[in-house]
Design a protein around this motif. Structure first.
Motif, PDB file in Angstrom:
ATOM      1  N   GLY A   1      -2.883   0.491  -7.287  1.00  0.00           N
ATOM      2  CA  GLY A   1      -1.977  -0.492  -6.852  1.00  0.00           C
ATOM      3  C   GLY A   1      -2.049  -1.436  -7.101  1.00  0.00           C
ATOM      4  N   ALA A   2      -0.904  -2.812  -7.644  1.00  0.00           N
ATOM      5  CA  ALA A   2      -0.383  -4.099  -8.160  1.00  0.00           C
ATOM      6  C   ALA A   2      -1.750  -4.448  -7.898  1.00  0.00           C
ATOM      7  N   SER A   3      -2.183  -5.642  -8.652  1.00  0.00           N
ATOM      8  CA  SER A   3      -3.504  -6.392  -8.726  1.00  0.00           C
ATOM      9  C   SER A   3      -2.787  -7.937  -9.063  1.00  0.00           C
TER      10      SER A   3
ATOM     11  N   LEU B   1       1.319   3.208 -13.462  1.00  0.00           N
ATOM     12  CA  LEU B   1       0.507   4.086 -14.603  1.00  0.00           C
ATOM     13  C   LEU B   1       1.088   4.961 -14.789  1.00  0.00           C
ATOM     14  N   CYS B   2       1.474   6.049 -14.041  1.00  0.00           N
ATOM     15  CA  CYS B   2       1.683   7.771 -14.779  1.00  0.00           C
ATOM     16  C   CYS B   2       2.927   8.404 -14.724  1.00  0.00           C
TER      17      CYS B   2
ATOM     18  N   VAL C   1       8.914  -7.672  -9.230  1.00  0.00           N
ATOM     19  CA  VAL C   1       8.408  -6.972  -8.698  1.00  0.00           C
ATOM     20  C   VAL C   1       7.009  -5.934  -9.767  1.00  0.00           C
ATOM     21  N   HIS C   2       5.632  -6.211  -8.569  1.00  0.00           N
ATOM     22  CA  HIS C   2       4.741  -5.719  -9.805  1.00  0.00           C
ATOM     23  C   HIS C   2       3.794  -4.659  -9.527  1.00  0.00           C
ATOM     24  N   GLY C   3       3.216  -3.757 -10.258  1.00  0.00           N
ATOM     25  CA  GLY C   3       3.269  -2.643 -10.205  1.00  0.00           C
ATOM     26  C   GLY C   3       1.662  -2.665 -11.200  1.00  0.00           C
ATOM     27  N   ALA C   4       0.903  -1.185 -10.259  1.00  0.00           N
ATOM     28  CA  ALA C   4      -0.247  -1.168 -11.097  1.00  0.00           C
ATOM     29  C   ALA C   4      -0.635  -1.197 -12.164  1.00  0.00           C
ATOM     30  N   SER C   5      -1.441  -2.228 -13.307  1.00  0.00           N
ATOM     31  CA  SER C   5      -1.763  -1.905 -14.627  1.00  0.00           C
ATOM     32  C   SER C   5      -2.759  -1.271 -15.055  1.00  0.00           C
TER      33      SER C   5
END
Lengths: 267, 267
Positions: free
Chosen positions: A114-116, B11-12, B112-116
């Motif tokens: 998830g976003a961190s 990520l995917c 809108v943030h996402g997993a990095s």
């Protein structure tokens, strides 16, 4: 036959979970949620229950840290178990511990990221990711009155031109969240005790509040200005810039409302 | 009246977008997608179009970097515009640039943030977030044959006991993705040229492939073993550990299949 899936819920509320994470929760036999390692300002367990169609078990610090997550491991032994956690799941070491215990019990684990706050705060500042050194948490002065660790980390990063991301102490269970103002005062006092200029009134700092919410606040200015700036509701974070590239100075001015004089700080 | 919303897709594949990000895209007048700053292994524009109910315009490097994102800015002037990007949107500096151009054109921007990969790779390794120093990209040897930057960053981090996250060079447009094996060979050659032991056959390293996918690979071992290990499809990343806490050594053994001898490396 069982498995444990740790699902990151991102930064703000139940809408920050990914479609992948939501699918995992909907197809689980048991769903836990952990809400004490970070503050998700807009989240409610009821909203999560509606979204997932599951009754959701709230995990306390005691269940995870004193009882070694036994209830979660036992559920995962019986069937597919999802634990929803704030942010990206494995950034909190307590979840790495749980994952290890599950692995040792022969239970397969999977991660839905998830976003961190880590990448969100860096991104919102406009500063460049690869120029950040080690990050640090500013502890509440009631807990660690004499902590000089943050100051030392900021100093060491700056020696190499690197920026420092500071997480601020939080205690979600007691609803105590350190503010940017409190953190700066704590750091100024620690610096004064050591006759250090590493954090000083005339240094540049970036304050970030509610990263990931619909109303984030990002403001760069001198410490003496930011210490009196009202960032509103938590969570808060701080960035102490190191050496600025001219594009970074420009980004701070345009995106974080830094003073025009920030251009003169480019080295 | 217009606005620009940068939405991180994680990520995917298309299921890594958050509900919040999906809502933004569904309610936009125009939706762009950028796919060259990171590899999202399972993503297709068709799947995104189905999910969002929008026709989606693919943004090329040329449109963003040579033409200064004019087409996107113009769309955002006319109405709500969403740009979908891999990972967390502002980790790629090109998106910070776009955000600044939009702001200068008087267009409101939201994130809108996402997993990095930043937090995902750190988390999957089992190593502790606050013990990572600056990260670095290993450039392809064809581009920068003599680059000693990665070696210098790893050395400096290790002097302070810190871990180093290394991104590996990628060129999505040409479908060229540096592998862990190629990166290690490049680093070993650079170290040998300088008679340095900072990267050596007997040092510990963690390889991470396909973070965020359903089949990630995480493996820790000596460089001489990892250099010959098959991590499968890209994207790949590397972590060079600094000083190990005993819990970190334990995590590497349990979660990254490190040799038992890793326990003896705890300092």
């Amino acid at each position: 036959v069982g498995e444990l899936v740790l699902v990151g819920m991102g930064l703000c509320d139940e809408r920050d979970i990914s479609l992948r994470g939501l699918e995992e929760a909907r197809s689980a036999a048991t769903v836990f949620v952990e809400l004490y390692t970070s503050l998700m300002e807009g989240l409610s367990i009821k909203a999560l229950a509606n979204l997932t169609g599951k009754s959701i078990v709230l995990v306390s610090r005691r269940m995870l840290e004193e009882e070694d997550g036994r209830e979660i491991i036992e559920a995962a032994r019986r069937g597919k178990t999802v634990m929803l956690v704030p942010g990206d799941p494995l950034i909190a070491t307590t979840h790495v511990d749980l994952r290890m215990r599950a692995a040792k019990a022969g239970i397969q684990t999977r991660i839905v990221h998830g976003a961190s706050i880590l990448s969100a705060a860096i991104g919102l500042s406009g500063l460049q990711n690869y120029k950040f050194g080690a990050s640090v948490t500013i502890p509440s002065p009631e807990k660690y009155a004499a902590s000089e660790t943050p100051m030392n980390i900021i100093r060491r990063n700056r020696e190499f031109g690197l920026h420092t991301l500071c997480y601020l102490d939080l205690d979600v269970e007691r609803q105590q969240y350190m503010t940017i103002s409190q953190a700066l005062k704590t750091l100024l006092e620690a610096a004064a005790r050591r006759h250090s200029q590493v954090v000083s009134n005339d240094g540049l700092v970036v304050g970030i509040a509610r990263a990931g919410a619909s109303d984030p606040a990002v403001k760069a200015d001198l410490v003496k200005t930011i210490v009196g700036y009202d960032f509103g509701n938590p969570p808060h974070a701080l960035i102490f810039p190191g050496r600025l590239h001219f594009m970074e100075a420009e980004a701070l001015i345009v995106l974080a409302n830094a003073p025009e004089s920030t251009r003169t700080m480019v080295e």
